[in-house]
Design an enzyme around this catalytic site. Structure first.
Site, short mmCIF file in Angstrom:
data_model
loop_
_atom_site.label_atom_id
_atom_site.label_comp_id
_atom_site.label_asym_id
_atom_site.label_seq_id
_atom_site.Cartn_x
_atom_site.Cartn_y
_atom_site.Cartn_z
N ARG A 183 -9.16 1.33 9.13
CA ARG A 183 -8.83 -0.07 9.39
C ARG A 183 -9.96 -0.78 10.11
O ARG A 183 -9.91 -2.00 10.26
CB ARG A 183 -7.57 -0.15 10.24
CG ARG A 183 -6.28 -0.27 9.41
CD ARG A 183 -5.13 -0.23 10.38
NE ARG A 183 -3.96 -0.93 10.01
CZ ARG A 183 -2.84 -0.36 9.55
NH1 ARG A 183 -2.82 0.93 9.30
NH2 ARG A 183 -1.76 -1.06 9.32
N ARG A 211 11.90 -1.07 10.26
CA ARG A 211 10.86 -0.63 11.17
C ARG A 211 10.83 -1.51 12.40
O ARG A 211 11.03 -2.72 12.31
CB ARG A 211 9.50 -0.72 10.46
CG ARG A 211 9.06 0.61 9.90
CD ARG A 211 7.85 0.49 9.08
NE ARG A 211 6.70 -0.09 9.80
CZ ARG A 211 5.48 -0.14 9.30
NH1 ARG A 211 5.26 0.34 8.09
NH2 ARG A 211 4.49 -0.67 9.98
N LYS A 268 0.83 -1.22 0.00
CA LYS A 268 0.00 0.00 0.00
C LYS A 268 0.86 1.26 0.00
O LYS A 268 0.56 2.21 -0.70
CB LYS A 268 -0.92 0.04 1.23
CG LYS A 268 -1.91 -1.10 1.32
CD LYS A 268 -2.88 -0.91 2.49
CE LYS A 268 -2.22 -0.89 3.85
NZ LYS A 268 -1.56 -2.16 4.24
N ARG A 277 12.29 -5.62 4.44
CA ARG A 277 12.32 -4.23 3.97
C ARG A 277 13.16 -3.32 4.85
O ARG A 277 13.20 -3.45 6.08
CB ARG A 277 10.91 -3.68 3.77
CG ARG A 277 10.10 -3.51 5.01
CD ARG A 277 8.71 -3.00 4.65
NE ARG A 277 7.93 -2.79 5.85
CZ ARG A 277 6.67 -2.39 5.84
NH1 ARG A 277 6.05 -2.14 4.71
NH2 ARG A 277 6.03 -2.21 6.97
N ARG A 291 0.45 -8.49 13.31
CA ARG A 291 -0.21 -7.43 12.52
C ARG A 291 -1.11 -8.05 11.44
O ARG A 291 -2.20 -7.57 11.19
CB ARG A 291 0.85 -6.52 11.88
CG ARG A 291 1.46 -5.55 12.91
CD ARG A 291 2.83 -5.04 12.48
NE ARG A 291 2.80 -4.31 11.25
CZ ARG A 291 3.83 -4.21 10.41
NH1 ARG A 291 4.97 -4.82 10.70
NH2 ARG A 291 3.73 -3.53 9.32
P1 AMP Z 1 1.30 0.77 9.03
O1 AMP Z 1 2.47 1.68 8.80
O2 AMP Z 1 0.10 1.14 8.21
O3 AMP Z 1 1.68 -0.68 8.89
O4 AMP Z 1 0.87 0.98 10.55
C1 AMP Z 1 1.75 0.71 11.61
C2 AMP Z 1 0.99 0.61 12.94
O5 AMP Z 1 0.37 1.88 13.21
C3 AMP Z 1 -0.14 -0.39 12.96
O6 AMP Z 1 0.31 -1.71 13.27
C4 AMP Z 1 -1.02 0.19 14.07
O7 AMP Z 1 -0.47 -0.06 15.35
C5 AMP Z 1 -0.90 1.68 13.82
N1 AMP Z 1 -1.95 2.18 12.88
C6 AMP Z 1 -1.75 2.71 11.65
N2 AMP Z 1 -2.92 3.06 11.08
C7 AMP Z 1 -3.88 2.75 11.98
C8 AMP Z 1 -5.30 2.84 11.99
N3 AMP Z 1 -5.98 3.34 10.94
N4 AMP Z 1 -5.96 2.41 13.08
C9 AMP Z 1 -5.31 1.91 14.16
N5 AMP Z 1 -3.98 1.77 14.21
C10 AMP Z 1 -3.25 2.18 13.14
#
Ligand code: AMP
Length: 216
Positions: A88, A160, A13, A127, A171
């Site tokens: 989400r 990360r 994404k 990554r 996740r």
């Molecule tokens: P991402 O970079 O999209 O993989 O997000 C990393 C982490 O941020 C996720 O595992 C969640 O802990 C938090 N996070 C990101 N977006 C959301 C969201 N829309 N709702 C809740 N937690 C989020």
């Protein structure tokens, strides 16, 4: 163009969001990036979010929703946006829908990037990002010339904190718990388009552009 990108962690994404944002000249808004920035700066929101992120759990809806609503009010989002990682949950989707109803500017489309679980994990575990210039690499699919060093600016690449195997699998599991109701929410509104994301980024972008160009 007002887009939402769905799909599991590791679906690409973020990569697609950047490429689409360039093509359409609209901002890519990644809730994960905004939250990581808060964590790094040690803000109150960052301190609150960190424990959830470290465990691979979702940050509470209220926190994320108000953060996104503030971001959508910035002028660069006036002519469209690409939401990456938000919504989400159905509660987040409902909050977004209500906000967009107020501005009478509904979503254009919701794109779901599909990828098998094991490929998603391989993508996450390999990554790396350059903390200086933001360039992304992958140990297996796009390695730098010298191990863990950015080809362009020579900085040491970083991973990360939540890309270790245990957290990555958590996740994915958390994503699967929420994915079906969220997809149903958008399918009922005729907004959901599925894209096979098991290909190189340029190929996936072409598939995505094909879907967007075919929209009525
Ligand atoms: P991402 O970079 O999209 O993989 O997000 C990393 C982490 O941020 C996720 O595992 C969640 O802990 C938090 N996070 C990101 N977006 C959301 C969201 N829309 N709702 C809740 N937690 C989020």
């Amino acid at each position: 163009m007002r887009l939402v990108l769905l799909g599991p962690p590791g679906a690409g994404k973020g990569t697609q969001g950047v490429l689409l944002a360039e093509r359409y000249g609209i901002p890519q808004i990644s809730t994960g990036d905004i939250l990581r920035d808060h964590v790094q700066r040690g803000t109150r929101l960052g301190i609150q979010a960190r424990s959830y992120m470290d465990r691979g759990e979702y940050v509470p809806d209220g926190v994320v929703v108000s953060m996104v609503m503030d971001r959508l009010e910035e002028p660069d989002a006036d002519h469209g946006f690409i939401l990456d990682g938000f919504p989400r949950t159905v509660a987040q989707a409902e909050a977004l829908e209500r906000a967009l109803e107020e501005t009478e500017e509904p979503l254009t489309a919701v794109l779901k990037f599909s990828v098998g679980g094991e490929l998603a994990v391989r993508r996450l575990l390999g990554r790396y990002t350059c903390p200086t210039c933001g360039r992304t690499y992958h140990m297996e699919f796009k390695p730098p010339a010298e191990d863990e060093v950015c080809d362009v600016c020579g900085s040491t690449l970083e991973r990360r904190a939540d890309d270790d195997e245990l957290t990555a699998r958590r996740r994915l599991a958390v994503y699967r718990e929420q994915a079906s109701p969220l997809e149903r929410f958008y399918a009922e509104r005729d907004l959901l388009h599925q894209i096979d994301a098991e290909a190189l980024p340029d190929e996936v972008v072409d598939r995505t552009m094909g879907v967007l160009e075919a929209l009525p």
